[in-house]
Design an enzyme around this catalytic site. Structure first.
Site, PDB file in Angstrom:
ATOM      1  N   TYR A 134      51.518   2.784  49.771  1.00 51.02           N
ATOM      2  CA  TYR A 134      50.126   3.235  49.639  1.00 51.02           C
ATOM      3  C   TYR A 134      49.256   2.038  49.228  1.00 51.02           C
ATOM      4  CZ  TYR A 134      46.010   5.883  48.182  1.00 51.02           C
ATOM      5  OH  TYR A 134      44.722   6.365  48.068  1.00 51.02           O
TER       6      TYR A 134
ATOM      7  N   SER B 203      30.070  33.990  33.222  1.00 51.35           N
ATOM      8  CA  SER B 203      31.319  33.936  32.446  1.00 51.35           C
ATOM      9  C   SER B 203      32.003  35.282  32.622  1.00 51.35           C
ATOM     10  CB  SER B 203      30.994  33.721  30.968  1.00 51.35           C
ATOM     11  OG  SER B 203      30.300  32.502  30.850  1.00 51.35           O
ATOM     12  N   LEU B 204      33.251  35.342  32.200  1.00 52.34           N
ATOM     13  CA  LEU B 204      34.015  36.565  32.371  1.00 52.34           C
ATOM     14  C   LEU B 204      33.955  37.422  31.118  1.00 52.34           C
ATOM     15  CD1 LEU B 204      37.125  34.895  33.985  1.00 52.34           C
ATOM     16  CD2 LEU B 204      35.669  36.589  35.113  1.00 52.34           C
TER      17      LEU B 204
ATOM     18  N   GLU C 234      45.309  35.925  38.208  1.00 52.84           N
ATOM     19  CA  GLU C 234      45.415  34.460  38.170  1.00 52.84           C
ATOM     20  C   GLU C 234      45.510  33.950  36.732  1.00 52.84           C
ATOM     21  OE1 GLU C 234      41.836  33.030  40.110  1.00 52.84           O
ATOM     22  OE2 GLU C 234      41.976  34.616  41.610  1.00 52.84           O
TER      23      GLU C 234
ATOM     24  N   LYS D 128      44.185  31.852  33.689  1.00 50.20           N
ATOM     25  CA  LYS D 128      42.839  31.423  33.292  1.00 50.20           C
ATOM     26  C   LYS D 128      42.961  30.021  32.709  1.00 50.20           C
ATOM     27  CE  LYS D 128      38.698  32.900  30.797  1.00 50.20           C
ATOM     28  NZ  LYS D 128      38.532  31.742  29.880  1.00 50.20           N
TER      29      LYS D 128
ATOM     30  N   GLU E 106      37.987  25.052  38.146  1.00 54.43           N
ATOM     31  CA  GLU E 106      38.127  24.589  36.762  1.00 54.43           C
ATOM     32  C   GLU E 106      38.687  23.176  36.758  1.00 54.43           C
ATOM     33  OE1 GLU E 106      37.179  27.163  34.881  1.00 54.43           O
ATOM     34  OE2 GLU E 106      37.531  26.458  32.844  1.00 54.43           O
TER      35      GLU E 106
ATOM     36  N   LYS F 231      41.149  40.177  39.105  1.00 55.41           N
ATOM     37  CA  LYS F 231      40.014  40.308  40.021  1.00 55.41           C
ATOM     38  C   LYS F 231      40.288  41.376  41.074  1.00 55.41           C
ATOM     39  CE  LYS F 231      39.217  35.359  39.780  1.00 55.41           C
ATOM     40  NZ  LYS F 231      39.135  34.072  40.493  1.00 55.41           N
TER      41      LYS F 231
ATOM     42  N   LYS G 253      42.722  38.108  27.330  1.00 57.09           N
ATOM     43  CA  LYS G 253      42.985  36.972  26.434  1.00 57.09           C
ATOM     44  C   LYS G 253      44.340  37.187  25.762  1.00 57.09           C
ATOM     45  CE  LYS G 253      39.898  34.385  25.574  1.00 57.09           C
ATOM     46  NZ  LYS G 253      39.500  33.092  26.182  1.00 57.09           N
TER      47      LYS G 253
HETATM   48  N1  LIG Z   1      39.284  29.548  34.156  1.00 52.41           N
HETATM   49  C1  LIG Z   1      39.838  30.051  35.285  1.00 52.41           C
HETATM   50  O1  LIG Z   1      40.949  29.705  35.646  1.00 52.41           O
HETATM   51  C2  LIG Z   1      39.053  31.038  36.078  1.00 52.41           C
HETATM   52  C3  LIG Z   1      37.732  31.299  35.718  1.00 52.41           C
HETATM   53  C4  LIG Z   1      36.985  32.221  36.470  1.00 52.41           C
HETATM   54  C5  LIG Z   1      35.607  32.529  36.167  1.00 52.41           C
HETATM   55  O2  LIG Z   1      35.011  31.974  35.201  1.00 52.41           O
HETATM   56  C6  LIG Z   1      34.930  33.507  36.994  1.00 52.41           C
HETATM   57  C7  LIG Z   1      33.613  33.880  36.752  1.00 52.41           C
HETATM   58  C8  LIG Z   1      33.027  34.814  37.592  1.00 52.41           C
HETATM   59  F1  LIG Z   1      31.783  35.195  37.367  1.00 52.41           F
HETATM   60  C9  LIG Z   1      33.711  35.384  38.648  1.00 52.41           C
HETATM   61  C10 LIG Z   1      35.040  35.014  38.895  1.00 52.41           C
HETATM   62  C11 LIG Z   1      35.635  34.085  38.077  1.00 52.41           C
HETATM   63  O3  LIG Z   1      36.938  33.744  38.339  1.00 52.41           O
HETATM   64  C12 LIG Z   1      37.604  32.850  37.581  1.00 52.41           C
HETATM   65  N2  LIG Z   1      38.884  32.584  37.924  1.00 52.41           N
HETATM   66  C13 LIG Z   1      39.607  31.703  37.205  1.00 52.41           C
HETATM   67  N3  LIG Z   1      40.909  31.466  37.607  1.00 52.41           N
END
Ligand SMILES: NC(=O)c1cc2c(=O)c3cc(F)ccc3oc2nc1N
Length: 331
Positions: free
Chosen positions: A41, A87-88, A117, A119, A174, A290, A314
């Protein structure tokens, strides 16, 4: 102007080197599957640098040599987000997860699937591409207005400077500091008598706010993408398909995710991740649940603060740890 033969060949060689080096960087940083040695590389990289030195007019922003700018930022210009970066909302126990799932299920006759997923505990970022070229990166800021950190984000090696298709899209994800980098940098800071970073999140946030891209590059940040603004150029029907599209375009996504059919599957996956999270190479502060179907996401929409179609579970242990830290701190 008639270009001499060897000038044409140099230009072709330069273009070939750029696409080969970008492909190798993709394999190494996005797929984590390098297929050439670092030495090979570096050899190609040096050849490209020499060609660009000889012909600076041939340098393009997607060249691998253009990741680390040499201008210091005077400050951060503001960026108004095309769509708010919310934010969530949080769920702190299984009952609250159940209530979220029930609320969603009450809105539709169809069986609701959930994409679950990790966070990532980092810094939310928004990346804008025009015809496949990376043109701007921004922090969430207050959700409406963020800061332009384009030059700093370019130093993240897994960030594609050019997509595999000439798509115009804004994607969100992120940025984070891997745990091993955090440990290594803190060991170095202890040796040089500098104040160590409190946690990877602070180190990443502070890293992306440096005015010198060279300093940002030393933080060796990484990122996962998990969202996009849908438009004619970029449209999907589900969160699952979104991840496929992001991967197809060359973005790095977190494979540790699961499509769940009901609360039991959601909670099983949450417990699995809760068990293994200390072994993950990145810090997570919870799990994001989600609604998978995009049409249902849009039907559910947002409150003033947060989406109705997603929630963050959390981890309990974190709260306990926080309480423990507080106690330790006061004592
Ligand atoms: N920190 C995370 O790994 C992460 C954060 C969010 C979000 O903040 C978030 C905020 C929204 F309004 C909608 C979906 C989202 O999906 C998300 N999905 C993730 N995997």
């Amino acid at each position: 102007m008639v270009q001499s033969k060897d000038l044409e060949q140099s230009k072709e060689r330069l273009e070939q080197l750029k696409s080969e080096l970008n492909l190798h960087a993709y394999n190494y940083y996005v797929l984590d599957k390098p297929n050439i040695t670092d030495a090979e590389y570096d050899q190609m990289y040096n050849e490209l640098e020499n060609l660009e030195k000889a012909h600076p007019e041939w340098i393009t922003s997607d060249s691998p040599t253009q990741r680390i700018g040499d201008q210091l930022l005077e400050g951060f210009t503001k960026v108004e987000h095309a769509e708010a970066m919310y934010s969530l909302g949080n769920a702190f126990n299984e009952e609250e997860v159940g209530a979220f799932i029930q609320r969603v299920q009450n809105q539709t006759e169809q069986e609701v699937e959930f994409m679950v997923e990790c966070k990532i505990d980092g810094l939310a970022i928004a990346l804008t591409y025009e015809n496949g070229t990376f043109v701007r990166g921004a922090t969430r800021g207050d959700g409406t207005v963020g800061e332009d950190i384009t030059t700093n984000l370019r130093t993240i090696r897994s960030l594609p400077l050019k997509l595999k298709e000439p798509v115009s899209v804004e994607v969100r994800g992120e940025a984070y500091m891997p745990k091993d980098v955090f440990k290594q940098l803190n060991d170095e800071r202890e040796e040089t008598g500098e104040v160590p970073f409190a946690n990877p999140r602070n180190a990443a946030a502070g890293g992306l706010r440096q005015i010198d891209p060279k300093a940002v590059s030393k933080r060796r940040l990484n990122m996962f993408l998990y969202s996009a603004l849908y438009n004619d150029d970029f449209d999907v029907e589900s969160q699952a398909e979104l991840f496929e599209q992001l991967q197809f375009l060359g973005f790095r996504t977190n494979p540790l995710r699961k499509l769940c059919k009901n609360q039991t599957e959601v909670m099983d996956f949450i417990h699995q991740i809760e068990e293994e999270r200390h072994d993950l190479p990145y810090e997570i502060d919870g799990i994001v649940i989600k609604v998978n179907d995009v049409a249902l996401q849009q039907q559910l929409g947002y409150t003033v603060k947060a989406p109705r179609w997603a929630i963050a579970y959390k981890f309990k242990a974190d709260i306990a740890e926080t309480k423990l830290n507080e106690v330790e701190w006061t004592v």
